[in-house]
Structures are given as structure tokens and as C-alpha cells.
Motif scaffolding. Structure first.
Motif, PDB file in Angstrom:
ATOM      1  N   ALA A  36      -3.948   0.323  -3.773  1.00 25.66           N
ATOM      2  CA  ALA A  36      -3.900   0.489  -2.321  1.00 25.66           C
ATOM      3  C   ALA A  36      -5.238   0.156  -1.678  1.00 25.66           C
ATOM      4  O   ALA A  36      -5.314  -0.609  -0.706  1.00 25.66           O
TER       5      ALA A  36
ATOM      6  N   SER B 259       2.255   1.623  -3.476  1.00 26.46           N
ATOM      7  CA  SER B 259       1.175   2.007  -4.388  1.00 26.46           C
ATOM      8  C   SER B 259       0.787   3.467  -4.197  1.00 26.46           C
ATOM      9  O   SER B 259       0.579   4.201  -5.171  1.00 26.46           O
ATOM     10  N   SER B 260       0.707   3.916  -2.932  1.00 28.03           N
ATOM     11  CA  SER B 260       0.325   5.297  -2.644  1.00 28.03           C
ATOM     12  C   SER B 260       1.384   6.269  -3.139  1.00 28.03           C
ATOM     13  O   SER B 260       1.073   7.309  -3.731  1.00 28.03           O
TER      14      SER B 260
ATOM     15  N   SER C  60      -3.752   4.496  -6.441  1.00 26.45           N
ATOM     16  CA  SER C  60      -4.687   4.386  -5.314  1.00 26.45           C
ATOM     17  C   SER C  60      -5.621   3.185  -5.451  1.00 26.45           C
ATOM     18  O   SER C  60      -6.087   2.639  -4.447  1.00 26.45           O
TER      19      SER C  60
ATOM     20  N   SER D 144      -1.591   5.014   4.236  1.00 30.22           N
ATOM     21  CA  SER D 144      -1.719   5.248   2.790  1.00 30.22           C
ATOM     22  C   SER D 144      -2.343   6.607   2.509  1.00 30.22           C
ATOM     23  O   SER D 144      -1.901   7.335   1.607  1.00 30.22           O
TER      24      SER D 144
ATOM     25  N   ASN E  79       0.814  -1.218   0.000  1.00 24.13           N
ATOM     26  CA  ASN E  79       0.000   0.000   0.000  1.00 24.13           C
ATOM     27  C   ASN E  79       0.847   1.267   0.000  1.00 24.13           C
ATOM     28  O   ASN E  79       0.513   2.244  -0.659  1.00 24.13           O
ATOM     29  N   VAL E  80       1.920   1.265   0.769  1.00 22.03           N
ATOM     30  CA  VAL E  80       2.793   2.443   0.805  1.00 22.03           C
ATOM     31  C   VAL E  80       3.410   2.684  -0.568  1.00 22.03           C
ATOM     32  O   VAL E  80       3.428   3.816  -1.069  1.00 22.03           O
TER      33      VAL E  80
END
Length: 259
Positions: A69, A60-61, A66, A257, A57-58
Motif C-alpha cells: 500500500a 492491500s490494506s 502495508s 488505506s 491500496n484498499v
């Protein structure tokens, strides 16, 4: 297409192996620093099982993806309840403690309801529904602090699961931590890259890949933990793992995120 699938599979392996190394090394180091077993279990071990979702998630963010995430967290939560809890119950009947029924499960439901409110909220000054803003991310993190405080209170009452810590030497513990962090970052990047390209090759949204393949892969540590607990007839750990993971995913991972 085949190369992207290989990237995805390799990313899963490196990510989960890295999380295990980080947990083992971090737990051994904390034990050598005279940190209580309960604190290690509630921090390093608990964060370790959620590390795959957190890293994915980090990354991806930070890369502006998004859909990956959000889909990863929502997909993981759905997989935890419908699949992991379902498979666990077929192995051994699940008896739920009173605290889990009246506090932890309602908190997990509240977390999902809070997300629903945040998605439909028009953010000031520009109306942008279906977005988790930075302020809302901070709100989610505040609820996570409340949850971890409640967990520590339970631990002090002796209701937390004791863990086994491998007695590694100090140099070996540090090496394991560094290898674990490296594996998490490398595996996370391979996963995100593979998921994005597979979505492009198939002509589907990144959300579809995230809510299915990505979320199932990053939930493998929770699946393994619950299955082992069920075989040992330790149903408290099995149900606590699923509910706790969903709360971690929503409050901590989506909170970070969003921020």
C-alpha cells in the motif's frame, strides 16, 4: 514465477480497462442526470485516473500488506514527477500557471512533508513509529476535502478543463459501471497476488516490488493523459494531472488505506 508475472500483467490490463469503463459509464450516467460537466470532470474523471492506485491500496490494506500500500503510493508519486513530467516536458515545454506555482505545488510538497512527520511520530499509547494510524488517515482525508473544495472553487471560476462525455444510453451506462467495478476488483486482486508472489520468488521485500513495478503500472492512466495533453499542447492539463494525482494519492488513497 512465469505464472505470477502473467497474473501481474493481466491484472494491469483488467484494472486499467475497468477504470476506463467506470469513467465512461459514470460520466454518461451523471450527464443524463443533468449533473454539470465541471462536477463530472472533478469527481468521476479525476477519481477514475486514481482508481487503480486506490483499489490496489484498499485490497492491500484489507489483507494486511502495508508495504504494498505504501510503496505503491510513494512509487507512483515519484514516477509522476520524474518520469511523466520529464517525458511531457521533452514533448512540449511546460508553462505553469500562477495558481499551480503558489498553491497546488506547495500543497503537494506539504503532503509529502506531512507523511514524513507521520512516519516519525510515536503513536499514543504504544510507541509505533513508521506507521500511519487510523487517526492520521482521517487527518489526510480532511486535507483531501480541503483540496477538492479548492478545486471546485477554481471550477466555478472557469479554470477547470472541460471534458468530452460519450452519450451512452442508460442501460449501457449502468452495464459499463458494473463491468468497470468488477474489472477494478478482479484486476486489483490479481495485481496484489502477483506482486506478493513475485517478491517471494525473488527473495525481496514487497515494498521493492510495489515502489517499482506496481507503482509504474498503476500510474499508466496518468502517463497516457499527460502525453495526450502534451501532444495537444495543453500543458495546463499535463502539469495539473501530475500535481493533482500526487495530492490525490497522498491525501485520499493513503488516507483511506490508513482508515
Amino acid at each position: 514465477m512465469l505464472l505470477n508475472i502473467l497474473y501481474l500483467l493481466l491484472g494491469f490490463v483488467i484494472l486499467i480497462y475497468g477504470a476506463n469503463l467506470l469513467v465512461d459509464g459514470g460520466s454518461a450516467l451523471a450527464f443524463r442526470l443533468k449533473i454539470p460537466n465541471i462536477v463530472i470532470g472533478l469527481t468521476i474523471v479525476a477519481f477514475g485516473t486514481s482508481a487503480p492506485e486506490l483499489v490496489v491500496n484498499v485490497i492491500s490494506s484489507l489483507e494486511g500488506k502495508s508495504e504494498l500500500a505504501l510503496g505503491n503510493v510513494l512509487g507512483s508519486n515519484i514516477f509522476n514527477i520524474l518520469c511523466i513530467l520529464g517525458v511531457t516536458a521533452t514533448i512540449y515545454p511546460i508553462a505553469i500557471k500562477k495558481a499551480t506555482t503558489w498553491i497546488e505545488v506547495p500543497l503537494a510538497v506539504f503532503a509529502a512533508f506531512l507523511l514524513l512527520i507521520m512516519f516519525g511520530n510515536n503513536h499514543w499509547p504504544t510507541p509505533t513509529p513508521y506507521v500511519i494510524s487510523r487517526i492520521e488517515g482521517i487527518i489526510l482525508l480532511c486535507f483531501f476535502v480541503f483540496f477538492i473544495t479548492y478545486t471546485f472553487i477554481l471550477a466555478r471560476k472557469g479554470e477547470a478543463e472541460k471534458i468530452k462525455i460519450k452519450p451512452y444510453s442508460l442501460p449501457k451506462s449502468i452495464v459499463f459501471i458494473l463491468l468497470g467495478l468488477t474489472g477494478l476488483i478482479l484486476g486489483g486482486r490479481l495485481l496484489v497476488s502477483g506482486a506478493v508472489h513475485i517478491a517471494e520468488d525473488l527473495g525481496v521485500s514487497q515494498r521493492i516490488i510495489a515502489i517499482t513495478i506496481l507503482s509504474i503500472g498503476t500510474s499508466l492512466p496518468e502517463l497516457a493523459t499527460s502525453l495526450i495533453a502534451a501532444k495537444k499542447k495543453n500543458v495546463d492539463l499535463a502539469i495539473g494531472n501530475v500535481v493533482g494525482s500526487n495530492i490525490f494519492n497522498t491525501f485520499l488513497i493513503l488516507g483511506i488505506s490508513g482508515v
